[in-house]
Design an enzyme around this catalytic site. Structure first.
Site, PDB file in Angstrom:
ATOM      1  CE  LYS A  19      -0.677   0.403   4.979  1.00  0.00           C
ATOM      2  NZ  LYS A  19       0.060   1.576   5.350  1.00  0.00           N
ATOM      3  CG  HIS A  49       1.559  -5.585   7.764  1.00  0.00           C
ATOM      4  ND1 HIS A  49       1.209  -4.285   7.577  1.00  0.00           N
ATOM      5  CD2 HIS A  49       1.817  -5.725   9.087  1.00  0.00           C
ATOM      6  CE1 HIS A  49       1.263  -3.648   8.743  1.00  0.00           C
ATOM      7  NE2 HIS A  49       1.624  -4.501   9.681  1.00  0.00           N
ATOM      8  CE  LYS A  53      -0.499  -7.012  12.483  1.00  0.00           C
ATOM      9  NZ  LYS A  53       0.855  -6.811  13.000  1.00  0.00           N
ATOM     10  CD  GLU A  87       0.304   2.052  15.045  1.00  0.00           C
ATOM     11  OE1 GLU A  87       1.029   1.153  14.614  1.00  0.00           O
ATOM     12  OE2 GLU A  87       0.004   3.052  14.385  1.00  0.00           O
ATOM     13  CG  ASP A 106      -0.607   4.650   7.866  1.00  0.00           C
ATOM     14  OD1 ASP A 106      -0.056   3.974   6.975  1.00  0.00           O
ATOM     15  OD2 ASP A 106      -0.160   4.742   9.027  1.00  0.00           O
ATOM     16  CG  HIS A 111      -3.354  -2.311   8.215  1.00  0.00           C
ATOM     17  ND1 HIS A 111      -2.871  -2.977   7.124  1.00  0.00           N
ATOM     18  CD2 HIS A 111      -2.408  -1.397   8.540  1.00  0.00           C
ATOM     19  CE1 HIS A 111      -1.675  -2.501   6.804  1.00  0.00           C
ATOM     20  NE2 HIS A 111      -1.373  -1.529   7.645  1.00  0.00           N
ATOM     21  CE  LYS A 197       1.203   5.949  12.958  1.00  0.00           C
ATOM     22  NZ  LYS A 197       0.918   4.534  12.721  1.00  0.00           N
TER      23      LYS A 197
HETATM   24  C1  BG6 Z   1       1.611   0.225   8.687  1.00  0.00           C
HETATM   25  C2  BG6 Z   1       1.323   1.688   8.880  1.00  0.00           C
HETATM   26  O1  BG6 Z   1       0.967  -0.240   7.528  1.00  0.00           O
HETATM   27  O2  BG6 Z   1       1.137  -0.508   9.809  1.00  0.00           O
HETATM   28  C3  BG6 Z   1       1.986   2.182  10.151  1.00  0.00           C
HETATM   29  O3  BG6 Z   1       1.812   2.431   7.752  1.00  0.00           O
HETATM   30  C4  BG6 Z   1       1.575   1.330  11.329  1.00  0.00           C
HETATM   31  O4  BG6 Z   1       1.676   3.550  10.378  1.00  0.00           O
HETATM   32  C5  BG6 Z   1       1.788  -0.145  11.023  1.00  0.00           C
HETATM   33  O5  BG6 Z   1       2.334   1.707  12.450  1.00  0.00           O
HETATM   34  C6  BG6 Z   1       1.232  -1.051  12.109  1.00  0.00           C
HETATM   35  O6  BG6 Z   1       1.598  -2.366  11.848  1.00  0.00           O
HETATM   36  P1  BG6 Z   1       1.968  -3.378  13.033  1.00  0.00           P
HETATM   37  O7  BG6 Z   1       2.133  -4.690  12.360  1.00  0.00           O
HETATM   38  O8  BG6 Z   1       3.197  -2.845  13.669  1.00  0.00           O
HETATM   39  O9  BG6 Z   1       0.781  -3.339  13.958  1.00  0.00           O
END
Ligand code: BG6
Length: 351
Positions: A19, A49, A53, A87, A106, A111, A197
């Protein structure tokens, strides 16, 4: 893309894409059209991604390999669902990218919506790409366009002082929203999504809140329902966990109730060493040509389509304190329900 085609680098090739898949519907359509001009669909692997998981795939195993929960996995028995990915990290060195992107593009349109599809989809006919993507895309087709009155956009204090950030930036570093899936299984069941964030804790949970039963047989003050509805919670961390909370009797005379829980932790099993990191898993699948855990053009375009009202008319960002759970408006968004995070009780300590 064209150049790859002209150089004939597309023959017997696979392309793995990360992405962003566009920034809105027109740009996603242009991108997909460009890709489809030179690649066949089975050559293209669009990575999200979160679907790589281990714990996300376990949602499918849990739902479809067991007879226990699927009969109650619907509007008759489920009150609401939360997908919550706070996060602690900041935008850091990614400001230039993030300024153009923001938390919704994002994290949510990618996700969180993909996880929502695993939670909400009908049983696929087979564990294979066409069947899985068809069911996911049905969920996306049933999603209602985002109602901007049900969205809270936030920005952490100090974001605008960061390198590469406009002093009057309107980019959201936090977003919480309510969305609905208007189909027979889910009509009327709100899905609350949140991510941001610089928040109080890092977590990735999916929480299913069951409808409360009539509590008429319990005496006043017994505590039944006092700690909210019973829940099933998936923790999507690499060391994934699962918890089912329920009310049970406090030992002793009378009938006092407490919220108790059954918990499972993947890292307590003998197979814990087998966990693959999400990208490891997805790149392995791409190399072996298995598209089951990849997203497709139709689904991505539909998600941009439902997002259009928010992209075109975003509510103003509200500031939130670094280390908090987001702007105060998030309580109104979910009321009369409450956010599961922060948990009232931590996970059981595991070995
Ligand atoms: C990414 C985002 O795709 O996923 C990030 O661009 C984010 O901003 C991250 O922090 C989170 O992924 P994970 O696997 O660390 O939860």
């Amino acid at each position: 893309m064209k150049t790859l085609g002209e150089a004939r680098l597309t023959e017997r090739a696979r392309i793995v894409m990360e992405k962003p898949f566009g920034t809105d519907l027109p740009s996603a359509r242009r991108l997909n059209a460009g890709v489809q001009e030179v690649f066949d669909d089975d050559q293209v692997f669009r990575i999200d991604h979160f679907l790589g998981k281990e714990a996300a795939q376990n949602i499918l195993a849990f739902r479809f390999a067991n007879g226990l929960f699927e009969p109650i996995w619907n509007r008759e028995h489920i009150d609401h669902i939360q997908i919550d990915v706070p996060e602690t990290l900041s935008v850091g060195a990614r400001a230039a990218f993030y300024e153009q992107t923001g938390a919704f593009r994002d994290m949510v349109v990618t996700h969180l919506f993909q996880i929502l599809a695993f939670v909400a989809m009908e049983p696929p006919t087979a564990l294979e790409p066409r069947a899985i993507n068809e069911e996911k895309n049905k969920v996306f087709r049933s999603m209602q366009p985002i109602d901007t009155s049900q969205v809270v956009r936030g920005q952490y204090e100090g974001y605008c002082w960061g390198d590469g950030v406009a002093p009057d930036s309107d980019t959201e570093t936090f977003v919480a929203l309510r969305c609905e899936i208007d189909n027979w299984r889910w009509a009327g069941v709100p899905f609350y999504l949140r991510t941001g964030k610089q928040m109080a804790e890092g977590a990735r949970i999916v929480s299913i809140a069951f409808r409360e039963p009539p509590k008429s047989m319990f005496p006043p003050g017994s505590g039944v329902g006092a700690q909210g509805p019973d829940h099933l919670t998936f923790d999507l961390a690499d060391a994934s966990k699962l918890s089912l909370s329920f009310y049970g009797k406090q030992p002793g005379p009378g009938m006092k109730l407490d919220e108790l829980s059954l918990q499972f932790a993947l890292h307590e099993t003998d197979n814990a060493d087998g966990v693959l990191e999400a990208y490891e898993r997805l790149i392995h699948d791409a190399m072996s040509g298995d598209q089951t855990l990849f997203t497709n053009a139709e689904g991505i375009e539909r998600l941009w389509e439902v997002s259009a009202p928010l992209l075109e008319g975003p509510p103003p960002v509200e500031l939130y304190r670094v280390g908090s759970w987001g702007p105060s408006a998030i309580a109104d968004l979910i009321t009369p329900r409450t956010w599961r995070l922060p948990f009232e009780r931590g996970w059981r300590q595991h070995r």
